[in-house]
Design a protein around this motif. Structure first.
Motif, PDB file in Angstrom:
ATOM      1  N   ASN A  90      17.391 -17.109 -28.150  1.00  0.00           N
ATOM      2  CA  ASN A  90      17.536 -18.549 -28.355  1.00  0.00           C
ATOM      3  C   ASN A  90      16.293 -19.137 -29.018  1.00  0.00           C
ATOM      4  OD1 ASN A  90      18.798 -21.068 -28.275  1.00  0.00           O
ATOM      5  ND2 ASN A  90      17.940 -21.571 -26.265  1.00  0.00           N
ATOM      6  N   VAL A  91      15.852 -18.471 -30.084  1.00  0.00           N
ATOM      7  CA  VAL A  91      14.716 -18.961 -30.859  1.00  0.00           C
ATOM      8  C   VAL A  91      15.175 -19.195 -32.289  1.00  0.00           C
ATOM      9  CG1 VAL A  91      12.961 -17.869 -29.422  1.00  0.00           C
ATOM     10  CG2 VAL A  91      13.942 -16.596 -31.342  1.00  0.00           C
ATOM     11  N   ARG A  92      14.339 -19.910 -33.048  1.00  0.00           N
ATOM     12  CA  ARG A  92      14.756 -20.351 -34.369  1.00  0.00           C
ATOM     13  C   ARG A  92      14.440 -19.364 -35.485  1.00  0.00           C
ATOM     14  NH1 ARG A  92      11.713 -25.982 -33.373  1.00  0.00           N
ATOM     15  NH2 ARG A  92      10.202 -24.419 -32.677  1.00  0.00           N
ATOM     16  N   ASN A  93      13.440 -18.504 -35.283  1.00  0.00           N
ATOM     17  CA  ASN A  93      13.033 -17.634 -36.380  1.00  0.00           C
ATOM     18  C   ASN A  93      12.288 -16.425 -35.831  1.00  0.00           C
ATOM     19  OD1 ASN A  93      10.211 -18.520 -35.999  1.00  0.00           O
ATOM     20  ND2 ASN A  93      10.963 -20.445 -36.880  1.00  0.00           N
ATOM     21  N   ARG A  94      11.949 -15.489 -36.729  1.00  0.00           N
ATOM     22  CA  ARG A  94      11.315 -14.240 -36.325  1.00  0.00           C
ATOM     23  C   ARG A  94       9.904 -14.464 -35.782  1.00  0.00           C
ATOM     24  NH1 ARG A  94      11.456 -10.102 -39.920  1.00  0.00           N
ATOM     25  NH2 ARG A  94       9.276  -9.476 -39.768  1.00  0.00           N
ATOM     26  N   THR A  95       9.239 -15.518 -36.245  1.00  0.00           N
ATOM     27  CA  THR A  95       7.903 -15.809 -35.728  1.00  0.00           C
ATOM     28  C   THR A  95       7.945 -16.118 -34.242  1.00  0.00           C
ATOM     29  OG1 THR A  95       7.204 -16.671 -37.872  1.00  0.00           O
ATOM     30  CG2 THR A  95       5.895 -17.310 -35.958  1.00  0.00           C
ATOM     31  N   GLU A  96       8.886 -16.969 -33.837  1.00  0.00           N
ATOM     32  CA  GLU A  96       9.004 -17.319 -32.422  1.00  0.00           C
ATOM     33  C   GLU A  96       9.419 -16.100 -31.603  1.00  0.00           C
ATOM     34  OE1 GLU A  96      11.660 -20.630 -32.237  1.00  0.00           O
ATOM     35  OE2 GLU A  96      10.177 -22.045 -33.041  1.00  0.00           O
ATOM     36  N   ALA A  97      10.302 -15.262 -32.141  1.00  0.00           N
ATOM     37  CA  ALA A  97      10.702 -14.045 -31.434  1.00  0.00           C
ATOM     38  C   ALA A  97       9.516 -13.103 -31.259  1.00  0.00           C
ATOM     39  CB  ALA A  97      11.826 -13.345 -32.203  1.00  0.00           C
ATOM     40  N   ALA A  98       8.707 -12.968 -32.312  1.00  0.00           N
ATOM     41  CA  ALA A  98       7.531 -12.100 -32.240  1.00  0.00           C
ATOM     42  C   ALA A  98       6.527 -12.614 -31.212  1.00  0.00           C
ATOM     43  CB  ALA A  98       6.876 -11.976 -33.607  1.00  0.00           C
ATOM     44  N   LEU A  99       6.352 -13.929 -31.159  1.00  0.00           N
ATOM     45  CA  LEU A  99       5.429 -14.508 -30.183  1.00  0.00           C
ATOM     46  C   LEU A  99       5.893 -14.243 -28.759  1.00  0.00           C
ATOM     47  CD1 LEU A  99       4.634 -17.906 -31.927  1.00  0.00           C
ATOM     48  CD2 LEU A  99       2.976 -16.123 -31.380  1.00  0.00           C
ATOM     49  N   SER A 101      -0.633 -27.278 -39.202  1.00  0.00           N
ATOM     50  CA  SER A 101       0.760 -27.681 -39.064  1.00  0.00           C
ATOM     51  C   SER A 101       1.626 -26.517 -38.594  1.00  0.00           C
ATOM     52  CB  SER A 101       1.281 -28.201 -40.410  1.00  0.00           C
ATOM     53  OG  SER A 101       2.683 -28.221 -40.449  1.00  0.00           O
ATOM     54  N   ASN A 102       2.403 -26.741 -37.521  1.00  0.00           N
ATOM     55  CA  ASN A 102       3.314 -25.704 -37.046  1.00  0.00           C
ATOM     56  C   ASN A 102       4.280 -25.279 -38.143  1.00  0.00           C
ATOM     57  OD1 ASN A 102       2.091 -25.851 -34.574  1.00  0.00           O
ATOM     58  ND2 ASN A 102       3.950 -26.354 -33.428  1.00  0.00           N
ATOM     59  N   ALA A 103       4.714 -26.249 -38.947  1.00  0.00           N
ATOM     60  CA  ALA A 103       5.651 -25.930 -40.020  1.00  0.00           C
ATOM     61  C   ALA A 103       5.011 -24.988 -41.042  1.00  0.00           C
ATOM     62  CB  ALA A 103       6.121 -27.211 -40.704  1.00  0.00           C
ATOM     63  N   ASP A 104       3.748 -25.245 -41.398  1.00  0.00           N
ATOM     64  CA  ASP A 104       3.057 -24.376 -42.353  1.00  0.00           C
ATOM     65  C   ASP A 104       2.844 -22.978 -41.773  1.00  0.00           C
ATOM     66  OD1 ASP A 104       2.897 -26.284 -44.326  1.00  0.00           O
ATOM     67  OD2 ASP A 104       0.854 -26.914 -43.824  1.00  0.00           O
ATOM     68  N   VAL A 105       2.431 -22.934 -40.491  1.00  0.00           N
ATOM     69  CA  VAL A 105       2.191 -21.640 -39.849  1.00  0.00           C
ATOM     70  C   VAL A 105       3.477 -20.826 -39.813  1.00  0.00           C
ATOM     71  CG1 VAL A 105       1.508 -20.480 -37.722  1.00  0.00           C
ATOM     72  CG2 VAL A 105       0.315 -22.555 -38.440  1.00  0.00           C
ATOM     73  N   THR A 106       4.548 -21.452 -39.356  1.00  0.00           N
ATOM     74  CA  THR A 106       5.823 -20.748 -39.234  1.00  0.00           C
ATOM     75  C   THR A 106       6.338 -20.282 -40.585  1.00  0.00           C
ATOM     76  OG1 THR A 106       6.405 -22.028 -37.262  1.00  0.00           O
ATOM     77  CG2 THR A 106       8.202 -20.949 -38.426  1.00  0.00           C
ATOM     78  N   TYR A 144      -3.153 -15.731 -40.587  1.00  0.00           N
ATOM     79  CA  TYR A 144      -3.257 -17.174 -40.775  1.00  0.00           C
ATOM     80  C   TYR A 144      -4.543 -17.593 -40.078  1.00  0.00           C
ATOM     81  CZ  TYR A 144      -1.566 -21.950 -41.539  1.00  0.00           C
ATOM     82  OH  TYR A 144      -1.402 -23.241 -41.973  1.00  0.00           O
ATOM     83  N   VAL A 145      -5.556 -17.951 -40.875  1.00  0.00           N
ATOM     84  CA  VAL A 145      -6.903 -18.188 -40.362  1.00  0.00           C
ATOM     85  C   VAL A 145      -7.333 -19.604 -40.733  1.00  0.00           C
ATOM     86  CG1 VAL A 145      -9.279 -17.338 -40.352  1.00  0.00           C
ATOM     87  CG2 VAL A 145      -7.386 -15.740 -40.778  1.00  0.00           C
TER      88      VAL A 145
END
Length: 220
Positions: free
Chosen positions: A198-207, A88-93, A103-104
């Motif tokens: 224009n991203v929602r969180n630090r995970t998306e920014a890091a990606l 789930s993207n929600a769980d990963v994020t 996250y494996v």
């Protein structure tokens, strides 16, 4: 890291725990120092055993993600790797935003898992490639008008420096220590980063930063 990597695993399936422990023992270089089945077990192990890496499932009594929040609030240096079936993207994020180092997915082979744990113990972060690609695709779909490079160029030098460290898997507190800043200053800069990208969180920014870095490396 000198010596064996001290591992604890919390999963409510005893056979799975035993299989992971046996596989890592056969490969060598690991010491199993704790096992449990619930979020409460995970918090207890983190407090009393303090393993180098704590392996957690998401689906367990009390919730693996809930355990992460409590553990890292009390022990921010604890390295946590989620070992789960959830894609789930929600769980990963949520997991990455909470501060887990890896996250494996449970389909991973034993030697691949051992390599991942060695890298995490050395300070790196890990996200299963299929999940990373999916999250990056979601990020790109949110910004069709401008490419990643154009958005990243909007960042100040300090914002770029901070985002590079976040992309390496460092928490805000670790970034602050590395750059000799206050943690609230890092949080302030990250708020600006999220707005500019224009991203929602630090995970998306890091990606975004990782993708840009990888593309730039491929061109050189």
């Amino acid at each position: 890291m000198m010596g064996a990597i001290r591992i604890a695993i919390v999963d409510d399936h005893p056979l799975f725990r035993e299989g992971v422990a046996r596989s890592l023992s056969e490969i060598g270089g690991f010491e199993m120092v704790g096992e449990g089945a619930t979020a409460q077990d995970a918090e207890r192990i983190a407090s009393t055993v303090q393993p180098d890496i704590l392996l957690l499932d998401i689906s367990m009594p009390g919730g693996g993600l809930a355990a992460v929040d409590g553990i890292l609030a009390d022990h921010p240096a604890q390295k946590i790797v989620m070992l789960t079936v959830s894609e789930s993207n929600a769980d990963v994020t949520k997991a990455l935003n909470a501060g887990v180092r890896g996250y494996v997915l449970k389909g991973v082979g034993s030697r691949a898992l051992a390599d991942i744990l060695h890298n995490v113990a050395a300070g790196e972060s890990y996200l299963s490639p299929t999940l990373s690609a999916r999250l990056l695709s979601d990020v790109q779909s949110l910004q069709p008008a401008n490419g990643m490079a154009e958005r990243l160029r909007q960042l100040t030098g300090r914002q770029t420096e901070i985002l590079r460290l976040v992309a390496e898997g460092l928490s805000n507190k670790e970034v602050a220590l590395r750059l000799q800043l206050q943690e609230k200053t890092v949080k302030h800069h990250m708020t600006g980063v999220l707005s500019k990208l224009n991203v929602r969180n630090r995970t998306e920014a890091a990606l975004m930063m990782r993708e840009f870095r990888d593309r730039d490396r491929d061109r050189s």
